[in-house]
Design an enzyme around this catalytic site. Structure first.
Site, PDB file in Angstrom:
ATOM      1  N   ASN A 125     -44.080 100.020 -28.093  1.00 35.51           N
ATOM      2  CA  ASN A 125     -43.779 101.364 -27.601  1.00 35.51           C
ATOM      3  C   ASN A 125     -42.582 101.224 -26.671  1.00 35.51           C
ATOM      4  OD1 ASN A 125     -43.673 103.858 -26.422  1.00 35.51           O
ATOM      5  ND2 ASN A 125     -45.808 103.886 -25.734  1.00 35.51           N
TER       6      ASN A 125
ATOM      7  N   HIS B  26     -48.316 113.673 -28.946  1.00 42.86           N
ATOM      8  CA  HIS B  26     -49.593 112.961 -28.806  1.00 42.86           C
ATOM      9  C   HIS B  26     -50.352 112.944 -30.129  1.00 42.86           C
ATOM     10  CE1 HIS B  26     -49.658 114.326 -24.313  1.00 42.86           C
ATOM     11  NE2 HIS B  26     -49.246 113.078 -24.355  1.00 42.86           N
TER      12      HIS B  26
ATOM     13  N   ARG C  28     -44.841 118.369 -15.016  1.00 41.84           N
ATOM     14  CA  ARG C  28     -44.209 119.354 -15.902  1.00 41.84           C
ATOM     15  C   ARG C  28     -44.876 120.720 -15.744  1.00 41.84           C
ATOM     16  NH1 ARG C  28     -44.792 115.957 -21.272  1.00 41.84           N
ATOM     17  NH2 ARG C  28     -44.869 114.063 -20.037  1.00 41.84           N
TER      18      ARG C  28
ATOM     19  N   GLU D 263     -54.245 104.624 -28.602  1.00 39.55           N
ATOM     20  CA  GLU D 263     -53.059 104.891 -29.418  1.00 39.55           C
ATOM     21  C   GLU D 263     -52.526 103.617 -30.069  1.00 39.55           C
ATOM     22  OE1 GLU D 263     -51.713 107.513 -26.047  1.00 39.55           O
ATOM     23  OE2 GLU D 263     -50.640 108.458 -27.677  1.00 39.55           O
TER      24      GLU D 263
END
Ligand code: ADP
Length: 397
Positions: free
Chosen positions: A7, A179, A240, A384
């Site tokens: 990643n 996601h 955010r 993930e």
């Protein structure tokens, strides 16, 4: 087969080496401050974590460090690098080009590059990581696993914005969602866990972390999700803003004499629960502590966040004409019992009652609604990296 999962960010590279048979992470860690100075972290499964300050001028050097570490005779986890059969890469934006994971070749690289405009911070970094692996491990296949791919099943009603159609035609401005690896993994797992037939299921996944997104998964397919063209849309997040009235941007620009770039920074970095709490923290652990100590702004920030999640759950129950299961996942969703309680206590209309004792459990697969609840609410830890490793094996099979 052993799969290296990568990643890659612009100055970082997170990795895990996963044994696809046992599905265990044999080693994990990260390269940080690439191109600045460099720090390398390595942890073999069950062993000591080591952190080394070492020059990492570019991602190729980072990949080389990872390979040296995993094959190191002292605390490595493979006898030879030949054991690494494939590399799975997280790629943030696949645009409309990728609805599933793919084996990487020159054409795929070019197509990912064409999506750079849609994720200017992430996709170029992902490409750097892929190129580094191609250079250091020629002959080992690379697979791209996209954050957006799972949501490509959304119908037009869910992915189009009410904008002039030319912006979609010219620039492909639409909802993509993110996601996806987590929403796919968790929606599948919750059905297995509850014994539901995935092909006839209505699942809402609440991926709540630093970045948060909610998805509606009908019969195994994503039909709506809260993030949009970018990961800025949707629920309130750590820093955010999530969804706001777009006219606020012009209003602040005039009042504060700010440029679009300045305001985008405010919306991405200074907003969310961090901004709402007056800068206490973006981390819910800090906010929980501050609220317990009487900080009203911190307490309000958490409640406002929870309510923003409740709104999406309501919307998605409506979108699917019902819901069988709601799954909480990611750092916050798996760990924060107070936030879960705030959210679930507003879902009585769906026939849900929270089991307060079960809700105290953390990071474990568990049903946290009472036995008589009409809709099952669960904690399902996401993974993930494992999802990327599984996809990599599947693509290459
Ligand atoms: P990211 O989006 O960066 O992958 P994570 O899924 O790791 O984020 O979630 C990180 C967030 O999870 C932290 O900012 C924190 O708010 C929350 N979190 C993690 N552990 C706990 C905990 N024990 N209690 C409450 N919140 C937690």
């Amino acid at each position: 087969m052993k799969i290296l999962v990568i990643n890659c960010g612009s100055s970082s590279l997170k990795y895990q080496l996963i044994d696809s048979e046992s599905e265990k992470a044999l080693a994990s860690g990260l390269c940080e401050r690439i191109g600045i100075d460099g720090r390398f972290t390595y942890k073999p499964d069950g062993g000591e974590k080591s952190v080394t300050d070492i020059d990492i001028p570019n991602h190729e050097v980072g990949v080389k460090l990872v390979l040296d570490a995993v094959a190191n005779p002292k605390d490595g986890v493979v006898a030879s690098l030949d054991e690494i059969g494939a590399i799975g890469h997280r790629v943030v934006h696949g645009g409309e080009k990728f609805a599933s994971s793919v084996k990487i070749d020159d054409k795929v690289m070019a197509a990912i590059e064409e999506c750079n405009d849609l994720a200017p911070l992430h996709n170029p970094a992902n490409l750097i990581g892929i190129r580094a692996c191609q250079a250091i491990m020629p002959g080992v296949p690379n697979v791209a696993v996209f954050d957006t791919a799972f949501h490509q099943t959304m119908p037009k009603e869910a992915y189009m914005y009410g904008l002039p159609i030319e912006y979609y035609d010219k620039y492909k401005i639409r909802r993509y969602g993110f996601h996806g690896t987590s929403h796919s993994f968790v929606s599948k797992r919750v059905c297995e866990f509850l014994g539901l037939d995935r092909k006839k299921s209505k699942v809402i996944v609440c991926h709540l972390g630093n970045g948060s997104s909610i998805s509606a998964v009908l019969n195994g397919e994503s039909i709506d999700t809260s993030m949009g063209l970018t990961p800025l849309e949707g629920v309130i997040m750590g820093t955010r803003s999530g969804s706001i009235d777009p006219a606020i941007i012009e209003f602040i620009a005039h009042k504060e004499n700010k440029s679009i770039d300045d305001i985008m920074k405010v919306l991405n970095k200074d907003s969310g629960v961090y901004g709402l709490s007056g800068g206490v923290s973006s981390d819910f652990r800090d906010l929980g502590k501050a609220s317990d100590e009487g900080n009203k702004l911190a307490a309000d920030a958490v409640s406002i966040f929870s309510y923003s999640v409740v709104r999406y759950i309501g919307a998605y129950a409506a979108a699917m004409n019902g819901v069988d299961a709601i799954a909480f996942t990611a750092g916050l969703g798996e760990n924060d019992q107070k936030v879960r309680k705030q959210i679930i206590s507003r879902l009585g209309y769906l026939g849900i009652t929270l089991d307060e004792e079960k809700n105290k459990i953390r990071s474990e697969e568990v049903v946290i609604s009472t036995d008589d609840s009409k809709v099952k609410v669960c904690i399902i830890p996401t993974n993930e990296e494992l999802a990327i490793a599984r996809e990599t094996v599947e693509v290459l099979a």
